[in-house]
Design a protein around this motif. Structure first.
Motif, PDB file in Angstrom:
ATOM      1  N   PHE A 427      -9.713   5.373  -2.122  1.00 49.33           N
ATOM      2  CA  PHE A 427      -8.945   5.831  -3.283  1.00 49.33           C
ATOM      3  C   PHE A 427      -7.562   6.317  -2.860  1.00 49.33           C
ATOM      4  N   LEU A 428      -7.515   7.081  -1.782  1.00 45.31           N
ATOM      5  CA  LEU A 428      -6.214   7.555  -1.292  1.00 45.31           C
ATOM      6  C   LEU A 428      -5.338   6.387  -0.844  1.00 45.31           C
ATOM      7  N   MET A 429      -5.957   5.360  -0.278  1.00 45.98           N
ATOM      8  CA  MET A 429      -5.192   4.192   0.129  1.00 45.98           C
ATOM      9  C   MET A 429      -4.539   3.522  -1.067  1.00 45.98           C
ATOM     10  N   TYR A 430      -5.290   3.366  -2.142  1.00 46.66           N
ATOM     11  CA  TYR A 430      -4.726   2.767  -3.359  1.00 46.66           C
ATOM     12  C   TYR A 430      -3.583   3.601  -3.899  1.00 46.66           C
ATOM     13  N   CYS A 431      -3.737   4.925  -3.858  1.00 46.93           N
ATOM     14  CA  CYS A 431      -2.657   5.799  -4.321  1.00 46.93           C
ATOM     15  C   CYS A 431      -1.394   5.579  -3.494  1.00 46.93           C
ATOM     16  N   ALA A 432      -1.575   5.460  -2.193  1.00 53.96           N
ATOM     17  CA  ALA A 432      -0.425   5.282  -1.313  1.00 53.96           C
ATOM     18  C   ALA A 432       0.304   3.978  -1.586  1.00 53.96           C
ATOM     19  N   ILE A 433      -0.438   2.948  -1.978  1.00 52.35           N
ATOM     20  CA  ILE A 433       0.178   1.635  -2.188  1.00 52.35           C
ATOM     21  C   ILE A 433       0.780   1.500  -3.583  1.00 52.35           C
ATOM     22  N   TYR A 434       0.072   1.979  -4.594  1.00 52.14           N
ATOM     23  CA  TYR A 434       0.425   1.613  -5.971  1.00 52.14           C
ATOM     24  C   TYR A 434       1.071   2.714  -6.803  1.00 52.14           C
ATOM     25  N   TYR A 435       0.981   3.955  -6.357  1.00 52.72           N
ATOM     26  CA  TYR A 435       1.540   5.012  -7.190  1.00 52.72           C
ATOM     27  C   TYR A 435       3.046   4.841  -7.295  1.00 52.72           C
ATOM     28  N   LYS A 436       3.622   5.026  -8.516  1.00 57.99           N
ATOM     29  CA  LYS A 436       5.005   4.623  -8.769  1.00 57.99           C
ATOM     30  C   LYS A 436       6.018   5.750  -8.624  1.00 57.99           C
ATOM     31  N   ARG A 437       5.561   6.933  -8.276  1.00 57.05           N
ATOM     32  CA  ARG A 437       6.527   8.007  -8.080  1.00 57.05           C
ATOM     33  C   ARG A 437       7.516   7.615  -6.989  1.00 57.05           C
ATOM     34  N   ARG A 438       8.807   7.956  -7.207  1.00 59.71           N
ATOM     35  CA  ARG A 438       9.847   7.494  -6.289  1.00 59.71           C
ATOM     36  C   ARG A 438       9.616   8.009  -4.878  1.00 59.71           C
ATOM     37  N   GLU A 439       9.181   9.289  -4.751  1.00 60.93           N
ATOM     38  CA  GLU A 439       9.004   9.831  -3.403  1.00 60.93           C
ATOM     39  C   GLU A 439       7.926   9.096  -2.618  1.00 60.93           C
ATOM     40  N   LEU A 440       6.947   8.510  -3.391  1.00 64.62           N
ATOM     41  CA  LEU A 440       5.909   7.750  -2.714  1.00 64.62           C
ATOM     42  C   LEU A 440       6.347   6.334  -2.401  1.00 64.62           C
ATOM     43  N   GLN A 441       7.472   5.920  -2.983  1.00 70.28           N
ATOM     44  CA  GLN A 441       7.973   4.576  -2.692  1.00 70.28           C
ATOM     45  C   GLN A 441       8.742   4.531  -1.377  1.00 70.28           C
ATOM     46  N   LYS A 442       9.045   5.711  -0.839  1.00 70.96           N
ATOM     47  CA  LYS A 442       9.771   5.731   0.426  1.00 70.96           C
ATOM     48  C   LYS A 442       8.903   5.094   1.506  1.00 70.96           C
ATOM     49  N   LYS A 443       9.526   4.184   2.211  1.00 70.96           N
ATOM     50  CA  LYS A 443       8.742   3.351   3.124  1.00 70.96           C
ATOM     51  C   LYS A 443       8.022   4.179   4.197  1.00 70.96           C
ATOM     52  N   ASN A 444       8.712   5.116   4.846  1.00 70.17           N
ATOM     53  CA  ASN A 444       8.099   5.862   5.943  1.00 70.17           C
ATOM     54  C   ASN A 444       6.947   6.728   5.455  1.00 70.17           C
ATOM     55  N   PHE A 445       7.105   7.295   4.243  1.00 65.75           N
ATOM     56  CA  PHE A 445       6.039   8.136   3.708  1.00 65.75           C
ATOM     57  C   PHE A 445       4.760   7.331   3.506  1.00 65.75           C
ATOM     58  N   ARG A 446       4.895   6.156   2.941  1.00 64.51           N
ATOM     59  CA  ARG A 446       3.718   5.336   2.679  1.00 64.51           C
ATOM     60  C   ARG A 446       3.087   4.829   3.974  1.00 64.51           C
ATOM     61  N   ILE A 447       3.921   4.490   4.942  1.00 63.68           N
ATOM     62  CA  ILE A 447       3.380   4.053   6.231  1.00 63.68           C
ATOM     63  C   ILE A 447       2.576   5.170   6.884  1.00 63.68           C
ATOM     64  N   VAL A 448       3.152   6.375   6.896  1.00 65.80           N
ATOM     65  CA  VAL A 448       2.473   7.521   7.505  1.00 65.80           C
ATOM     66  C   VAL A 448       1.182   7.837   6.765  1.00 65.80           C
ATOM     67  N   MET A 449       1.237   7.777   5.422  1.00 68.09           N
ATOM     68  CA  MET A 449       0.049   8.095   4.635  1.00 68.09           C
ATOM     69  C   MET A 449      -1.071   7.086   4.891  1.00 68.09           C
ATOM     70  N   LEU A 450      -0.723   5.800   4.897  1.00 71.16           N
ATOM     71  CA  LEU A 450      -1.730   4.775   5.171  1.00 71.16           C
ATOM     72  C   LEU A 450      -2.286   4.902   6.588  1.00 71.16           C
ATOM     73  N   LEU A 451      -1.405   5.241   7.525  1.00 72.58           N
ATOM     74  CA  LEU A 451      -1.848   5.411   8.908  1.00 72.58           C
ATOM     75  C   LEU A 451      -2.831   6.574   9.019  1.00 72.58           C
ATOM     76  N   ILE A 452      -2.536   7.660   8.333  1.00 75.10           N
ATOM     77  CA  ILE A 452      -3.429   8.823   8.361  1.00 75.10           C
ATOM     78  C   ILE A 452      -4.781   8.475   7.757  1.00 75.10           C
ATOM     79  N   ILE A 453      -4.773   7.733   6.653  1.00 72.94           N
ATOM     80  CA  ILE A 453      -6.027   7.324   6.009  1.00 72.94           C
ATOM     81  C   ILE A 453      -6.829   6.425   6.942  1.00 72.94           C
ATOM     82  N   SER A 454      -6.146   5.477   7.568  1.00 73.05           N
ATOM     83  CA  SER A 454      -6.819   4.571   8.502  1.00 73.05           C
ATOM     84  C   SER A 454      -7.414   5.333   9.677  1.00 73.05           C
ATOM     85  N   LEU A 455      -6.630   6.248  10.254  1.00 74.79           N
ATOM     86  CA  LEU A 455      -7.114   7.030  11.388  1.00 74.79           C
ATOM     87  C   LEU A 455      -8.260   7.958  10.983  1.00 74.79           C
ATOM     88  N   SER A 456      -8.207   8.455   9.761  1.00 67.40           N
ATOM     89  CA  SER A 456      -9.278   9.335   9.285  1.00 67.40           C
ATOM     90  C   SER A 456     -10.603   8.588   9.207  1.00 67.40           C
TER      91      SER A 456
END
Length: 886
Positions: A427-456
């Motif tokens: 669910f968190l992965m989907y949020c990181a990819i699809y949520y439309k808030r501008r701050e979440l569209q920042k490339k580095n933020f989404r990469i870090v978030m997906l990486l954290i989810i994957s590592l978790s």
């Protein structure tokens, strides 16, 4: 410098993220350097730690890398080197003391796992095939590569099998080999492919074979794909020619390892039976996708929930072409079937069933998943910014995953707790990819978030696996104490006596202690040991070979006369219960408790104590070379394996054939006393009394304690420190013995068979002295054994005789008498004999590693051809600054 680091930040991150992840796992599990636990377990404990220590100790004497007398009675060590030790990274061992080998393995493991992440990142970001599938111009696409590259480095396969440290080199090289193949296709450059493929074979030819097989599969799929895409036949032909030629050059360049390695395993027993039956329940494959259960024979394919979900999304993404989906699906199905049906499973494993460590080729499946997941996430990110992704596709992907979870949950019992964690991360992965808030569209933020989810998600599985592995791992502090104290004792013996002799170790942390301490012993377990030698040692009563192959164990020895014949001049024991507690903290599965074991006695044995250590010196031990004075030394063709046979009968036959003495061992009458496990023996002559307990061929008995007249003697079949013949003590003629067998802890599920009586015999020392006086004299002198060379001389008083050399027979030994070649014959079933004429002579016996000379010639020529072709290519390019891709 800062600009360089910034420019390569993702490349550096691909190395550092797996490193810090593993450091956290080590810290939380108190693994050295953060505690006394270690990564040394199972085969690393039983084999590799001794092999690496031996390798370090003999680097200054290369002859011992070719042939070693620390391998049981002696054996081809180059075959062992070719399989276990050929990686250049192993040279780092020189920077560590022998007692700190657990620390070395921890650091080497960290380095190799980090290099897996780095090489995977390089492949994902440099592959022209992948570039054509995604938009590689955007920097966030490069950053996204850290997610699958890290997942590949930290997949469950690596965590479970990381103690097989020599296999990790192949996983490092796999992405680079595929990158080399990619360059053949895209640029016509074959250098990188030939180099990395050769390295994969050289570092471990077994896994190199698997990589070769996988590359062939990829090549066939590529060729079919080109035909489907209606590409020109000339392109397919050019690529095919370069692929075949460079593969051939890589193979020929590695023949120096390949041929000797293959020939070293020629005499090893292998199970090659198949029936086109499933190897495992197919549902467990899907269970492994979720990373929950580890079941024997099931492939380890978990690489995190992010990779798994991205692979599912790939097949539900409208922006991926149907032809690409079809080929990806076919590849996954093919790899699944090749792990599932036994015939294909055997092909991956070089046409032999693995002995432990199942599904060794399954690291290829997570590799494919990680490549697909990278293409998938890059397309999702790119298309999401432009057009968005259809709701229907999202629902379909989630439904598919939930369906797998439901099936696995109800069929295999996947824990609800784990499913909650897994779905939360998805669910968190989907949020990181699809949520439309501008701050979440920042490339580095989404990469870090997906990486954290994957590592978790990886951490949930990997921590559980690592915590489980710690329980049967070696204690680093205990290992250092054991090595330091015991090494000192062995060194005192070695420095005081420079002749050739063997040492019997009455304690061990593994069968490979002779390699660990670099002395001539009788114990050994490596994959390259020939079945004939293991059978020979088992038949003599040193070890009962039941379900396992290639193991041999001195334990407490066989009979005193046989120990002497094989040159056991010294034995080392320890009478401290604390010492055995230390051993069991290092390797509880391989330790044998001989603290109370009765040892055979005779007037030729001198015993001294050094603290808790007990060292015996036997002045009647045979030298390495002696005379055969019997007339039928060739009658024993092959000591076949039969744990129900009487070893005393075989030993009697051997002594008769080589020395003409009869009845070295007198069979004793064994009577049941009316109670199970109780027997009565009346000793018919004075001497050492021995017992052998027969079992069925494939049956390993539960452990049981042996008592004689109420006194504890030994524990038989304790863990893996199995016994063959045991000494009940030295008794006078007429002594009445009551032998009691009391079952111990039932670990194997096989009850003690009380219907079988033990075999008991008494040793005749006067017969032994007669035999020794005939066989050992002053007419054979100057016996020197160094590495693969044996030299000895005969005096003018020497009469023509067959000479017995207590080294294992091998067709690759070559002998000369005064420079003239003579034939080496098989003696005593598995030892060597040479006929030497009367008078003064000098005899040389040299071992030639099979296939090594041919391998050096072929590899040298292949490397020369490769370099020559490279030079021609460079010259054709007009002397430009060579950027020829190697």
């Amino acid at each position: 410098m800062l600009n360089l680091i910034k420019k390569n930040r993702y490349l550096i991150a691909s190395f550092l993220i797996p490193l810090f992840f593993m450091l956290l796992l080590f810290f939380l599990n108190n693994i050295t350097p953060f505690g006394s636990n270690s990564v040394v377990r199972i085969d690393m404990n039983n084999q590799y730690i001794a092999l690496f220590t031996y390798f370090k100790d003999v680097l200054s004497d290369p002859s011992k890398l070719l042939y070693s007398t620390s391998l049981n009675l002696g054996g081809n060590f180059f075959g062992v080197f070719a399989y276990y030790l050929a990686s250049p990274l192993n040279l780092l061992v020189i920077f560590f003391s022998n007692k700190n080998m657990p620390l070395f393995f921890s650091l080497l493991t960290l380095l190799k796992i980090s290099m897996i992440g780095l090489s995977m990142f390089v492949y994902l970001t440099r592959s022209c095939f992948i570039q054509k599938k995604i938009n590689m111009q955007t920097s966030h696409t490069v950053g996204l590569a850290t997610i699958p590259s890290t997942a590949f480095a930290l997949m469950s396969y690596v965590i479970l099998y990381k103690e097989c440290i020599m296999w990790l080199d192949a996983i490092i090289l796999l992405p680079l080999v595929l990158l080399g193949f990619d360059r053949i296709i895209s640029k016509g450059r074959w250098g990188l492919y030939a180099l990395t493929l050769a390295l994969s074979i050289l570092t471990n030819y077994y896994f190199g074979y698997m990589i070769c097989l996988f590359v062939c599969v990829i090549y066939v799929m590529w060729a079919v794909y080109q035909k489907v895409e209606k590409r020109e036949n000339t392109l397919i032909l050019k690529v095919s020619l370069k692929f075949i030629a460079s593969s051939l050059l890589a193979g020929l360049s590695s023949v120096v390892i390949l041929i000797p390695g293959y020939m070293a395993t020629a005499g090893v027993t292998k199970n090659t039976l198949f029936k086109f039956h499933p190897v495992y329940n197919a549902l467990y494959f899907f269970d492994q996708l979720l990373g929950e259960t580890q079941v024997s024979e099931t492939p380890m394919i978990f690489a995190g929930c992010v990779v798994f979900m991205l692979v599912v999304m790939y097949f539900f993404n409208d922006h991926v072409r149907y032809v690409d989906k079809f080929f990806a699906f076919i590849l996954i199905v093919f790899l699944f079937i090749s792990t599932w049906i036994d015939a294909f499973y055997l092909i991956w494993h070089a046409f032999a069933w693995p002995n432990g460590y199942f599904q060794r080729s399954s690291f290829i499946i997570p590799f494919v998943f990680c490549v697909i997941s990278y293409i998938s996430i890059c397309i999702v990110f790119d298309r999401n910014e432009e057009k968005g992704i259809s709701l229907k596709n999202n629902v379909s992907a989630i439904t598919f995953v939930l369906l797998i979870e439901i099936i696995v949950k109800f069929q295999l019992g996947l824990s609800a707790k784990y499913l909650i964690v897994l779905n939360s991360l998805i669910f968190l992965m989907y949020c990181a990819i699809y949520y439309k808030r501008r701050e979440l569209q920042k490339k580095n933020f989404r990469i870090v978030m997906l990486l954290i989810i994957s590592l978790s998600s990886l951490f949930v599985v990997d921590f559980k696996l690592q915590k489980y592995e710690v329980h049967d791992g070696s204690n680093a502090n205990s290992y250092a104490q054991y090595y330091s104290e015991t090494h000192e004792i062995y060194q005192k013996i070695i420095k005081s006596d420079h002749s050739f002799y063997r040492i019997g170790n009455k304690f061990q942390i593994s069968e490979n202690d002779p390699l660990l301490f670099n002395f001539n012993g009788l114990s050994n377990y490596v994959s390259q040991q020939k079945a004939s030698l293991t059978d020979f040692m088992s038949a003599l009563g040193y070890y009962q070979k039941h379900g396992w192959y290639r193991w041999s164990n001195y334990n407490d020895g066989s009979t005193l006369s046989m120990n002497r014949l094989l040159g056991v001049k010294y034995t080392v024991g320890n009478n401290s219960t604390d010492f055995y507690r230390i051993i069991r903290r290092i390797n509880k599965d391989m330790s044998g408790d001989n603290i109370h074991t009765q040892s055979p006695s005779d007037h030729g044995i001198k015993t001294i104590k050094n603290g808790n250590y007990v060292i015996t010196t036997d002045k009647l031990a045979f030298p390495l070379v002696s005379k055969i004075v019997g007339k039928n030394s060739t009658t024993i063709k092959y000591a076949s394996y039969n744990p129900e046979a009487n070893p005393f009968r075989l030993q009697n036959k051997i002594w008769k054939d080589i020395s003409s003495v009869r009845n070295m061992y007198t069979k004793q009458r064994v009577l049941f006393t009316g109670r199970k496990g109780n027997y009565s023996v009346k000793v018919s002559r004075s001497g050492n009394v021995y017992m052998y307990y027969p079992t069925k061929r494939t049956l390993v008995s539960d452990s049981f304690k042996v008592f004689v007249n109420g006194n504890y003697v030994t524990t038989m079949y304790q863990d893996e420190g199995e016994n063959g013949i045991v000494c009940l003590g030295n008794y006078s003629k007429g002594k009445q013995l009551t032998v009691k067998l009391i079952p111990g802890t039932k670990k194997r599920g096989n009850k003690l068979n009380y219907n079988k009586k033990p075999m008991v015999a008494v040793e005749n020392m006067s017969m032994f002295l007669t035999a020794r006086n005939k066989m050992v004299g002053r007419d054979i002198t100057s016996i020197q054994m160094k590495g693969r060379r044996l030299n000895f001389s005969t005096t003018s008083k020497f009469n023509e005789h067959q000479i017995l050399i207590t080294l294992p027979y091998d067709a690759h030994w070559h002998a000369t008498v005064d420079g003239k070649k003579v034939i080496i014959q098989r003696r005593m079933s598995d030892l060597m004999g040479i006929k030497v004429p009367s008078g003064k002579h000098h005899v040389k016996v040299i071992y030639q590693v099979p296939g090594l000379r041919l391998g050096i010639i072929v590899s040298g020529m292949a490397i020369l051809v490769t370099c020559s072709v490279g030079v021609v290519v460079i010259l054709k390019r007009g002397g430009k600054k060579s950027r020829i891709s190697l």
